[in-house]
Design a protein around this motif. Structure first.
Motif, PDB file in Angstrom:
ATOM      1  N   ALA A 178     -18.389 -28.311  -2.558  1.00 45.50           N
ATOM      2  CA  ALA A 178     -17.858 -28.814  -3.938  1.00 45.50           C
ATOM      3  C   ALA A 178     -16.396 -28.335  -3.937  1.00 45.50           C
ATOM      4  N   LEU A 179     -16.269 -27.155  -3.605  1.00 42.69           N
ATOM      5  CA  LEU A 179     -14.858 -26.795  -3.819  1.00 42.69           C
ATOM      6  C   LEU A 179     -13.772 -27.533  -2.945  1.00 42.69           C
ATOM      7  N   GLU A 180     -14.204 -27.896  -1.835  1.00 39.29           N
ATOM      8  CA  GLU A 180     -13.313 -28.654  -0.829  1.00 39.29           C
ATOM      9  C   GLU A 180     -12.889 -29.848  -1.446  1.00 39.29           C
ATOM     10  N   ASN A 181     -13.993 -30.404  -2.168  1.00 43.34           N
ATOM     11  CA  ASN A 181     -13.920 -31.755  -2.613  1.00 43.34           C
ATOM     12  C   ASN A 181     -13.133 -32.036  -3.976  1.00 43.34           C
ATOM     13  N   LEU A 182     -12.771 -30.776  -4.736  1.00 45.03           N
ATOM     14  CA  LEU A 182     -11.867 -30.841  -5.749  1.00 45.03           C
ATOM     15  C   LEU A 182     -10.649 -31.472  -5.613  1.00 45.03           C
ATOM     16  N   THR A 183     -10.095 -32.154  -6.661  1.00 45.81           N
ATOM     17  CA  THR A 183      -8.865 -32.686  -6.582  1.00 45.81           C
ATOM     18  C   THR A 183      -7.827 -31.647  -6.069  1.00 45.81           C
ATOM     19  N   PRO A 184      -6.447 -32.093  -5.681  1.00 49.01           N
ATOM     20  CA  PRO A 184      -5.441 -31.260  -5.480  1.00 49.01           C
ATOM     21  C   PRO A 184      -4.884 -30.481  -6.932  1.00 49.01           C
ATOM     22  N   ARG A 185      -4.965 -31.061  -8.206  1.00 47.55           N
ATOM     23  CA  ARG A 185      -4.802 -30.468  -9.027  1.00 47.55           C
ATOM     24  C   ARG A 185      -5.874 -29.236  -9.659  1.00 47.55           C
ATOM     25  N   GLN A 186      -7.327 -29.705  -9.422  1.00 49.14           N
ATOM     26  CA  GLN A 186      -8.224 -28.649  -9.759  1.00 49.14           C
ATOM     27  C   GLN A 186      -8.162 -27.612  -8.733  1.00 49.14           C
ATOM     28  N   LYS A 187      -7.874 -27.808  -7.584  1.00 52.05           N
ATOM     29  CA  LYS A 187      -7.598 -26.949  -6.464  1.00 52.05           C
ATOM     30  C   LYS A 187      -6.595 -25.601  -7.012  1.00 52.05           C
ATOM     31  N   GLU A 188      -5.195 -26.160  -7.656  1.00 47.45           N
ATOM     32  CA  GLU A 188      -4.318 -25.653  -8.172  1.00 47.45           C
ATOM     33  C   GLU A 188      -4.580 -24.387  -8.978  1.00 47.45           C
ATOM     34  N   VAL A 189      -5.577 -25.236 -10.037  1.00 52.73           N
ATOM     35  CA  VAL A 189      -6.280 -24.167 -11.158  1.00 52.73           C
ATOM     36  C   VAL A 189      -7.086 -23.364 -10.587  1.00 52.73           C
ATOM     37  N   ALA A 190      -7.804 -23.638  -9.782  1.00 50.10           N
ATOM     38  CA  ALA A 190      -8.996 -22.875  -9.186  1.00 50.10           C
ATOM     39  C   ALA A 190      -8.560 -21.638  -8.525  1.00 50.10           C
ATOM     40  N   TYR A 191      -7.640 -21.898  -7.910  1.00 51.08           N
ATOM     41  CA  TYR A 191      -6.878 -20.629  -6.960  1.00 51.08           C
ATOM     42  C   TYR A 191      -6.181 -19.690  -7.849  1.00 51.08           C
ATOM     43  N   LEU A 192      -5.304 -20.146  -8.846  1.00 50.33           N
ATOM     44  CA  LEU A 192      -4.716 -19.485  -9.760  1.00 50.33           C
ATOM     45  C   LEU A 192      -5.669 -18.501 -10.658  1.00 50.33           C
ATOM     46  N   ALA A 193      -6.808 -19.146 -10.831  1.00 47.83           N
ATOM     47  CA  ALA A 193      -7.845 -18.526 -11.883  1.00 47.83           C
ATOM     48  C   ALA A 193      -8.261 -17.399 -10.959  1.00 47.83           C
ATOM     49  N   ALA A 194      -8.443 -17.695  -9.633  1.00 47.86           N
ATOM     50  CA  ALA A 194      -9.136 -16.520  -8.717  1.00 47.86           C
ATOM     51  C   ALA A 194      -8.292 -15.598  -8.466  1.00 47.86           C
ATOM     52  N   ASP A 195      -6.979 -15.807  -8.724  1.00 49.78           N
ATOM     53  CA  ASP A 195      -5.706 -14.702  -8.617  1.00 49.78           C
ATOM     54  C   ASP A 195      -5.958 -13.869  -9.930  1.00 49.78           C
ATOM     55  N   GLY A 196      -6.773 -14.179 -10.839  1.00 48.52           N
ATOM     56  CA  GLY A 196      -6.719 -13.486 -12.110  1.00 48.52           C
ATOM     57  C   GLY A 196      -6.098 -13.839 -13.056  1.00 48.52           C
ATOM     58  N   LEU A 197      -5.309 -15.028 -13.061  1.00 48.91           N
ATOM     59  CA  LEU A 197      -4.193 -15.446 -14.228  1.00 48.91           C
ATOM     60  C   LEU A 197      -5.070 -15.877 -15.424  1.00 48.91           C
ATOM     61  N   THR A 198      -4.651 -15.755 -16.534  1.00 51.08           N
ATOM     62  CA  THR A 198      -5.114 -16.300 -17.750  1.00 51.08           C
ATOM     63  C   THR A 198      -4.830 -17.824 -17.959  1.00 51.08           C
ATOM     64  N   ASN A 199      -5.758 -18.410 -18.729  1.00 50.40           N
ATOM     65  CA  ASN A 199      -5.407 -19.832 -18.941  1.00 50.40           C
ATOM     66  C   ASN A 199      -3.791 -20.084 -19.450  1.00 50.40           C
ATOM     67  N   LYS A 200      -3.402 -19.267 -20.291  1.00 47.73           N
ATOM     68  CA  LYS A 200      -1.965 -19.231 -20.813  1.00 47.73           C
ATOM     69  C   LYS A 200      -1.248 -19.440 -19.498  1.00 47.73           C
ATOM     70  N   GLN A 201      -1.181 -18.275 -18.637  1.00 45.22           N
ATOM     71  CA  GLN A 201      -0.358 -17.995 -17.467  1.00 45.22           C
ATOM     72  C   GLN A 201      -0.596 -19.090 -16.638  1.00 45.22           C
ATOM     73  N   ILE A 202      -1.827 -19.762 -16.327  1.00 50.84           N
ATOM     74  CA  ILE A 202      -1.701 -21.092 -15.519  1.00 50.84           C
ATOM     75  C   ILE A 202      -1.214 -22.205 -15.906  1.00 50.84           C
ATOM     76  N   ALA A 203      -1.224 -22.491 -17.326  1.00 53.06           N
ATOM     77  CA  ALA A 203      -0.383 -23.413 -18.043  1.00 53.06           C
ATOM     78  C   ALA A 203       0.843 -23.405 -17.824  1.00 53.06           C
ATOM     79  N   SER A 204       1.452 -22.216 -18.010  1.00 51.10           N
ATOM     80  CA  SER A 204       2.962 -22.009 -17.783  1.00 51.10           C
ATOM     81  C   SER A 204       3.359 -22.176 -16.291  1.00 51.10           C
ATOM     82  N   ALA A 205       2.626 -21.793 -15.347  1.00 48.19           N
ATOM     83  CA  ALA A 205       2.561 -21.895 -14.033  1.00 48.19           C
ATOM     84  C   ALA A 205       2.794 -23.389 -13.631  1.00 48.19           C
TER      85      ALA A 205
END
Length: 240
Positions: A178-205
């Motif tokens: 299922a992880l591999e089947n995520l959309t490109p944008r969903q993958k971007e968000v997922a990998y940033l979340a895995a790096d420990g970024l907060t929602n606010k930091q992800i939104a800014s990035a």
């Protein structure tokens, strides 16, 4: 923070008579102040929003396009709550009602023309000091917020490390697929979340809204059948 932002508190001098702005500009520049000048309210608004360092506005009351009181009122409405600035009014003719309205709008002082330059200079120096104190408090507040945010990220990382299961334990094939089947944008968000970024930091990035990030996280967890961000981080970090 750009080099223009609040390293030096600047003055904005507004008057539709160029000789007055030139005279005031020269006077305050000789006393060590950085100055901007405008000959209309609209020009003043453009300069004010372009230069965040402007912390004191000196404006004439009577101008063709917009009077000084309305100018300051609009600047306050158009500025973020975090932007603090002081205003001084000067005028060749003033009515009592004008002065009362100016003080209600938030002007700190008003001076009749012709100006007593020494009196205006004394007041500007006082306001300059207050602005410096405000900026120092604001900077300390921002530092504390950054420290608190960093502490939360470290706590999250510590929780992830203490809760991390045996790496030999097989990963759910369904979640991995299922992880591999995520959309490109969903993958971007997922990998940033895995790096420990907060929602606010992800939104800014990613230049998106924080609520949009929350929606993406919910969709990702649902698609991968994972319970929380910690499990998502473990899954992604195992596959890296």
């Amino acid at each position: 923070m750009s080099s223009d932002e609040m390293t030096v508190i600047a003055l904005l001098i507004v008057d539709d008579e160029p000789e007055i702005t030139d005279e005031l500009n020269e006077f305050f520049s000789l006393h060590g102040f950085r100055c901007f000048t405008a000959h209309s309210a609209q020009e003043a608004k453009t300069i004010f929003h372009k230069h965040p360092s402007i912390g004191i506005v000196l404006t004439d009351l009577h101008m063709p396009d917009l009077n000084g009181i309305d100018l300051i009122d609009q600047l306050k409405e158009e500025s973020p709550a975090s932007r603090e600035f002081k205003a001084i009014l000067f005028t060749a003719r003033s009515e009592k009602d004008d002065i009362i309205e100016a003080l209600r709008t938030g002007f700190t002082d008003y001076y009749p023309k012709p100006l007593d330059f020494s009196a205006v200079l004394k007041r500007v120096k006082q306001l300059y000091l207050k602005q410096q104190q405000y900026l120092a408090r604001n900077e300390a507040k921002n530092i504390n917020q950054n420290i608190n945010q960093l502490s939360k990220q470290l706590e999250t990382l510590q929780t992830m490390l203490t809760q991390q299961p045996d790496h030999k334990q097989p990963i759910s094939k369904e979640s991995a697929a299922a992880l591999e089947n995520l959309t490109p944008r969903q993958k971007e968000v997922a990998y940033l979340a895995a790096d420990g970024l907060t929602n606010k930091q992800i939104a800014s990035a990613l230049n998106i809204q924080e609520n949009t990030v929350k929606l993406y996280i919910s969709q990702i967890l649902k698609s991968t059948s994972l319970a929380n961000r910690t499990q998502l981080s473990l899954l992604i970090n195992r596959q890296r």
